[in-house]
Design a protein around this motif. Structure first.
Motif, PDB file in Angstrom:
ATOM      1  N   ARG A 135       0.814  -1.222   0.000  1.00 27.89           N
ATOM      2  CA  ARG A 135       0.000   0.000   0.000  1.00 27.89           C
ATOM      3  C   ARG A 135       0.846   1.270   0.000  1.00 27.89           C
ATOM      4  NH1 ARG A 135      -0.354  -2.097   5.168  1.00 27.89           N
ATOM      5  NH2 ARG A 135       0.413  -0.719   6.845  1.00 27.89           N
ATOM      6  N   ASP A 136       2.108   1.143   0.423  1.00 24.95           N
ATOM      7  CA  ASP A 136       2.983   2.318   0.474  1.00 24.95           C
ATOM      8  C   ASP A 136       3.826   2.495  -0.780  1.00 24.95           C
ATOM      9  OD1 ASP A 136       2.099   2.933   3.001  1.00 24.95           O
ATOM     10  OD2 ASP A 136       3.632   1.693   3.979  1.00 24.95           O
ATOM     11  N   ARG A 137       3.815   1.528  -1.674  1.00 21.51           N
ATOM     12  CA  ARG A 137       4.694   1.619  -2.849  1.00 21.51           C
ATOM     13  C   ARG A 137       4.347   2.778  -3.777  1.00 21.51           C
ATOM     14  NH1 ARG A 137       5.018  -4.884  -4.072  1.00 21.51           N
ATOM     15  NH2 ARG A 137       6.309  -5.378  -2.205  1.00 21.51           N
ATOM     16  N   LEU A 159       7.579   9.749  -4.205  1.00 14.29           N
ATOM     17  CA  LEU A 159       8.667  10.389  -3.474  1.00 14.29           C
ATOM     18  C   LEU A 159       9.976  10.274  -4.247  1.00 14.29           C
ATOM     19  CD1 LEU A 159       9.610  11.820  -0.909  1.00 14.29           C
ATOM     20  CD2 LEU A 159       9.976   9.560   0.121  1.00 14.29           C
ATOM     21  N   ALA A 160      10.240   9.085  -4.828  1.00 15.87           N
ATOM     22  CA  ALA A 160      11.472   8.892  -5.594  1.00 15.87           C
ATOM     23  C   ALA A 160      11.495   9.791  -6.827  1.00 15.87           C
ATOM     24  CB  ALA A 160      11.611   7.425  -6.001  1.00 15.87           C
ATOM     25  N   LEU A 161      10.341   9.888  -7.515  1.00 12.27           N
ATOM     26  CA  LEU A 161      10.290  10.762  -8.687  1.00 12.27           C
ATOM     27  C   LEU A 161      10.481  12.222  -8.293  1.00 12.27           C
ATOM     28  CD1 LEU A 161       7.330   9.148 -10.693  1.00 12.27           C
ATOM     29  CD2 LEU A 161       9.756   9.158 -11.304  1.00 12.27           C
ATOM     30  N   GLY A 162       9.927  12.596  -7.146  1.00 12.96           N
ATOM     31  CA  GLY A 162      10.106  13.966  -6.683  1.00 12.96           C
ATOM     32  C   GLY A 162      11.563  14.281  -6.378  1.00 12.96           C
ATOM     33  N   LYS A 163      12.248  13.326  -5.765  1.00 14.61           N
ATOM     34  CA  LYS A 163      13.666  13.533  -5.476  1.00 14.61           C
ATOM     35  C   LYS A 163      14.482  13.600  -6.761  1.00 14.61           C
ATOM     36  CE  LYS A 163      13.745  11.484  -0.840  1.00 14.61           C
ATOM     37  NZ  LYS A 163      14.311  10.426   0.012  1.00 14.61           N
ATOM     38  N   ALA A 164      14.155  12.747  -7.717  1.00 18.00           N
ATOM     39  CA  ALA A 164      14.869  12.793  -9.002  1.00 18.00           C
ATOM     40  C   ALA A 164      14.652  14.145  -9.694  1.00 18.00           C
ATOM     41  CB  ALA A 164      14.395  11.652  -9.896  1.00 18.00           C
ATOM     42  N   ALA A 165      13.401  14.626  -9.675  1.00 13.21           N
ATOM     43  CA  ALA A 165      13.121  15.928 -10.286  1.00 13.21           C
ATOM     44  C   ALA A 165      13.849  17.044  -9.552  1.00 13.21           C
ATOM     45  CB  ALA A 165      11.614  16.177 -10.280  1.00 13.21           C
ATOM     46  N   THR A 166      13.962  16.929  -8.231  1.00 11.01           N
ATOM     47  CA  THR A 166      14.686  17.937  -7.453  1.00 11.01           C
ATOM     48  C   THR A 166      16.161  17.953  -7.831  1.00 11.01           C
ATOM     49  OG1 THR A 166      13.140  17.691  -5.601  1.00 11.01           O
ATOM     50  CG2 THR A 166      15.286  18.684  -5.120  1.00 11.01           C
ATOM     51  N   ALA A 167      16.750  16.768  -8.025  1.00  7.02           N
ATOM     52  CA  ALA A 167      18.155  16.696  -8.427  1.00  7.02           C
ATOM     53  C   ALA A 167      18.363  17.358  -9.787  1.00  7.02           C
ATOM     54  CB  ALA A 167      18.627  15.242  -8.449  1.00  7.02           C
ATOM     55  N   LEU A 168      17.485  17.041 -10.731  1.00  5.73           N
ATOM     56  CA  LEU A 168      17.591  17.685 -12.049  1.00  5.73           C
ATOM     57  C   LEU A 168      17.415  19.191 -11.957  1.00  5.73           C
ATOM     58  CD1 LEU A 168      15.596  15.164 -14.281  1.00  5.73           C
ATOM     59  CD2 LEU A 168      17.984  15.822 -14.604  1.00  5.73           C
ATOM     60  N   ALA A 169      16.450  19.617 -11.143  1.00  7.32           N
ATOM     61  CA  ALA A 169      16.201  21.050 -11.005  1.00  7.32           C
ATOM     62  C   ALA A 169      17.388  21.757 -10.365  1.00  7.32           C
ATOM     63  CB  ALA A 169      14.938  21.280 -10.170  1.00  7.32           C
ATOM     64  N   GLY A 170      18.037  21.103  -9.399  1.00  8.33           N
ATOM     65  CA  GLY A 170      19.221  21.693  -8.782  1.00  8.33           C
ATOM     66  C   GLY A 170      20.338  21.903  -9.782  1.00  8.33           C
ATOM     67  N   GLY A 171      20.571  20.889 -10.623  1.00 11.10           N
ATOM     68  CA  GLY A 171      21.597  21.042 -11.657  1.00 11.10           C
ATOM     69  C   GLY A 171      21.249  22.126 -12.652  1.00 11.10           C
ATOM     70  N   LEU A 172      19.977  22.208 -13.034  1.00 13.78           N
ATOM     71  CA  LEU A 172      19.554  23.250 -13.967  1.00 13.78           C
ATOM     72  C   LEU A 172      19.724  24.637 -13.354  1.00 13.78           C
ATOM     73  CD1 LEU A 172      18.278  23.952 -16.701  1.00 13.78           C
ATOM     74  CD2 LEU A 172      16.029  23.703 -15.624  1.00 13.78           C
ATOM     75  N   ALA A 173      19.458  24.756 -12.050  1.00 10.80           N
ATOM     76  CA  ALA A 173      19.631  26.053 -11.391  1.00 10.80           C
ATOM     77  C   ALA A 173      21.087  26.496 -11.430  1.00 10.80           C
ATOM     78  CB  ALA A 173      19.146  25.959  -9.937  1.00 10.80           C
ATOM     79  N   VAL A 174      22.017  25.556 -11.230  1.00 10.53           N
ATOM     80  CA  VAL A 174      23.436  25.909 -11.303  1.00 10.53           C
ATOM     81  C   VAL A 174      23.801  26.325 -12.726  1.00 10.53           C
ATOM     82  CG1 VAL A 174      25.778  25.046 -11.023  1.00 10.53           C
ATOM     83  CG2 VAL A 174      24.040  24.440  -9.354  1.00 10.53           C
ATOM     84  N   PHE A 175      23.291  25.616 -13.727  1.00 18.36           N
ATOM     85  CA  PHE A 175      23.544  26.019 -15.113  1.00 18.36           C
ATOM     86  C   PHE A 175      23.062  27.448 -15.367  1.00 18.36           C
ATOM     87  CE2 PHE A 175      21.110  26.585 -19.076  1.00 18.36           C
ATOM     88  CZ  PHE A 175      22.175  26.833 -19.927  1.00 18.36           C
ATOM     89  N   LEU A 176      21.874  27.763 -14.878  1.00 18.96           N
ATOM     90  CA  LEU A 176      21.310  29.090 -15.124  1.00 18.96           C
ATOM     91  C   LEU A 176      22.076  30.191 -14.404  1.00 18.96           C
ATOM     92  CD1 LEU A 176      17.493  28.255 -14.952  1.00 18.96           C
ATOM     93  CD2 LEU A 176      18.854  28.779 -16.987  1.00 18.96           C
ATOM     94  N   ALA A 177      22.973  29.816 -13.497  1.00 16.88           N
ATOM     95  CA  ALA A 177      23.797  30.805 -12.804  1.00 16.88           C
ATOM     96  C   ALA A 177      25.029  31.192 -13.605  1.00 16.88           C
ATOM     97  CB  ALA A 177      24.227  30.261 -11.437  1.00 16.88           C
ATOM     98  N   PHE A 178      25.307  30.475 -14.684  1.00 19.65           N
ATOM     99  CA  PHE A 178      26.503  30.748 -15.472  1.00 19.65           C
ATOM    100  C   PHE A 178      26.274  31.935 -16.407  1.00 19.65           C
ATOM    101  CE2 PHE A 178      27.948  26.781 -13.900  1.00 19.65           C
ATOM    102  CZ  PHE A 178      29.307  26.694 -14.161  1.00 19.65           C
ATOM    103  N   PRO A 179      27.376  32.649 -16.764  1.00 20.10           N
ATOM    104  CA  PRO A 179      27.269  33.717 -17.763  1.00 20.10           C
ATOM    105  C   PRO A 179      26.761  33.146 -19.084  1.00 20.10           C
ATOM    106  CG  PRO A 179      29.380  33.819 -16.629  1.00 20.10           C
ATOM    107  CD  PRO A 179      28.735  32.519 -16.242  1.00 20.10           C
ATOM    108  N   PRO A 180      26.069  33.956 -19.899  1.00 19.54           N
ATOM    109  CA  PRO A 180      25.927  35.408 -19.772  1.00 19.54           C
ATOM    110  C   PRO A 180      24.764  35.870 -18.922  1.00 19.54           C
ATOM    111  CG  PRO A 180      24.967  34.693 -21.831  1.00 19.54           C
ATOM    112  CD  PRO A 180      25.544  33.467 -21.183  1.00 19.54           C
ATOM    113  N   ARG A 181      24.071  34.966 -18.241  1.00 14.88           N
ATOM    114  CA  ARG A 181      22.937  35.378 -17.408  1.00 14.88           C
ATOM    115  C   ARG A 181      23.438  36.004 -16.108  1.00 14.88           C
ATOM    116  NH1 ARG A 181      22.137  31.021 -20.186  1.00 14.88           N
ATOM    117  NH2 ARG A 181      23.452  29.878 -18.723  1.00 14.88           N
TER     118      ARG A 181
END
Length: 523
Positions: A17-19, A25-47
């Protein structure tokens, strides 16, 4: 009295029942990891959104804090894909996915190894410190691979905090940036979008006067010019019209000489041409030599010429020649750190199985010695294009007593991608690291004059002929960063690996079964 056995922490599979909840939860964590990497990319110049980098790393830290090593590896790989896939898109601008996606995947794997190690030390006291040190260790290993990668500081090179802080750690405080942050705008890094869309340079800026004694021992000042002659076309075949590229730089230098003669701009003491500004060997071709001689005599001061020379065994060299109006070529610096998959081709036969683009990669001969040019009153250290990414190359060149740094570069191969802005971010960090002004001369842009505090004095647009003329300080003092070199990083790596070893030992002891009580204890 019977002693109780210590309870072992085990991970049980979730009930049926908990699966679904566990999957979400696992998909949310995976999306968070991807979003974290994308945020670091968006911090690079020229932005100018440098502040996204701490947010991205914070998301990664939350995921790793209580994760096991295997989960840490997975989160790191997704984080690396989110950051590296868009960050390295310029590598496939003209060769397609065959270069871009495998390189991004390899870089993401290197990130994953670091994050797996960070997860292992998650239960140690002072976890954020060990995490930072292990991240440093992982990125150092990535740089040792000599592949295109990422240094987090690049993403914050335009921030109002990082560059001044780095300057204070050396000998040249960035007081101007700290006291007047409104004068250091992220937009100074690149031309305004409207100007770029019209295909012309950003409005030129007059040179700021740098007081000779400010921020470190001074060696005076000189006026320096960076020539951007432009190329006939972008892409892998930009140098098919090698004579046109040379003529563009000769013409723009002659135009600068005319501006000097009319009094519109001050006469420079030294002129910097880009890498590949003469892909025709001027030692073998009299017409190329005559063209460079004509430009040098017109401006009347030494020019550093980025040339491709051909040795008697037919192997080329990527060389910067110091050319004077009186004596012609008087000194050379040959690029020591060659670019793989461009100037050299590792495992050529293997990679030919996937694409015939490998046959376009050359077989350049690398230089062996650091060199400093005495020119125009300056002692000039040269870091040619790709070399600016390597600490030891820049440090050894500057260590010969350089008072000024030149970065001749050729970014035409990568079109209008973000590569040129990422490289300019490295140039800014080098300026602060060594406390020297940096002159960036690019064939097609962005060329720039960088002050010793890392701020942009003036810059050009992409794919437009231009000339930057600025008064820059010559510095003789050495910064703490220059004197210490790689030692702080080596110490951090050693301490981080020691923490990893301690965590592994502690984990093994915790998993070891408790000793069985003997008969006497049972009675």
């Amino acid at each position: 009295m019977r002693r109780g056995r210590p309870r072992r922490l085990t991970t049980r599979r979730p009930a049926a029942r908990d699966r679904p909840r566990a999957r979400v939860l696992a998909l949310g964590k995976a999306a968070t990891a991807l979003a974290g990497g994308l945020a670091v990319f968006l911090a690079f110049p020229p932005r100018p959104t440098w502040w996204l980098a701490p947010i991205g790393f914070a998301l990664l830290g939350l995921l790793l804090r209580h994760a096991r090593a295997r989960a840490g590896f997975g989160y790191g790989f997704l984080f690396g894909l989110g950051m590296m896939t868009p960050l390295l898109a310029w590598t496939g601008e003209f060769v397609g996915l065959v270069a871009w996606l495998p390189l991004a995947a390899v870089q993401a794997l290197l990130v994953a190894v670091s994050t797996a190690a960070i997860a292992v030390v998650g239960r140690l006291p002072g976890w954020p410190v060990w995490a930072a040190l292990l991240w440093t260790a992982g990125r150092r290993c990535a740089r040792c691979s000599r592949s295109a990668g990422s240094r987090g500081a690049r993403s914050r090179s335009a921030s109002p905090g990082l560059v001044p802080a780095a300057g204070r750690a050396g000998r040249h405080p960035a007081d101007r940036v700290r006291r007047h942050p409104h004068r250091v705008r992220p937009g100074r890094l690149v031309p305004p979008p409207a100007a770029a869309a019209r295909g012309r340079a950003a409005p030129g800026r007059r040179a700021r006067r740098h007081a000779p004694g400010r921020g470190g021992r001074a060696g005076g000042e000189i006026t320096v010019a960076a020539i951007q002659g432009n190329v006939p076309r972008a892409g892998l075949d930009f140098n098919a019209q090698r004579r046109a590229v040379l003529d563009n730089h000769v013409r723009r230098t002659e135009e600068l000489a005319a501006d000097v003669a009319s009094g519109r701009v001050p006469r420079p003491d030294l002129v910097i041409w880009p890498e590949n500004s003469s892909d025709i060997d001027p030692y073998r071709n009299a017409d190329a030599r005559d063209a460079i001689d004509r430009a040098t005599r017109a401006i009347g001061v030494p020019i550093t010429v980025g040339a491709v020379l051909v040795d008697p065994d037919r192997r080329p060299r990527n060389t910067v020649i110091l050319w004077t109006p009186q004596d012609g070529p008087v000194a050379e610096y040959t690029k020591r750190q060659l670019q793989p998959f461009g100037e050299t081709m590792p495992m050529r036969g293997f990679f030919r199985l996937f694409t015939d683009y490998v046959d376009r990669a050359n077989n350049f001969r690398a230089g062996t010695e650091p060199v400093v040019f005495d020119a125009g009153g300056a002692r000039l250290a040269v870091a040619t294009c790709y070399e600016v990414a390597f600490d030891d190359v820049v440090r050894t060149n500057v260590g010969l007593g350089a008072t000024l740094i030149a970065v001749p570069t050729n970014n035409a191969t990568f079109g209008r991608t973000e590569m040129t802005y990422q490289q300019l971010a490295m140039d800014r960090v080098r300026a602060v690291e060594h406390g020297r002004a940096v002159v960036v001369a690019a064939t097609s842009g962005v060329s720039a004059i960088v002050a010793p505090d890392g701020s942009i004095v003036s810059s050009t647009g992409l794919f437009t002929p231009d000339a930057l003329v600025e008064r820059v300080p010559l510095r003789t003092a050495t910064t703490i960063a220059h004197r210490l070199g790689a030692w702080p990083e080596r110490v951090m790596v050693a301490v981080g690996l020691a923490a990893l070893a301690a965590a592994l030992v502690a984990g093994r002891r915790a998993r070891r079964p408790a000793p069985q009580p003997d008969a006497a204890e049972r009675t």
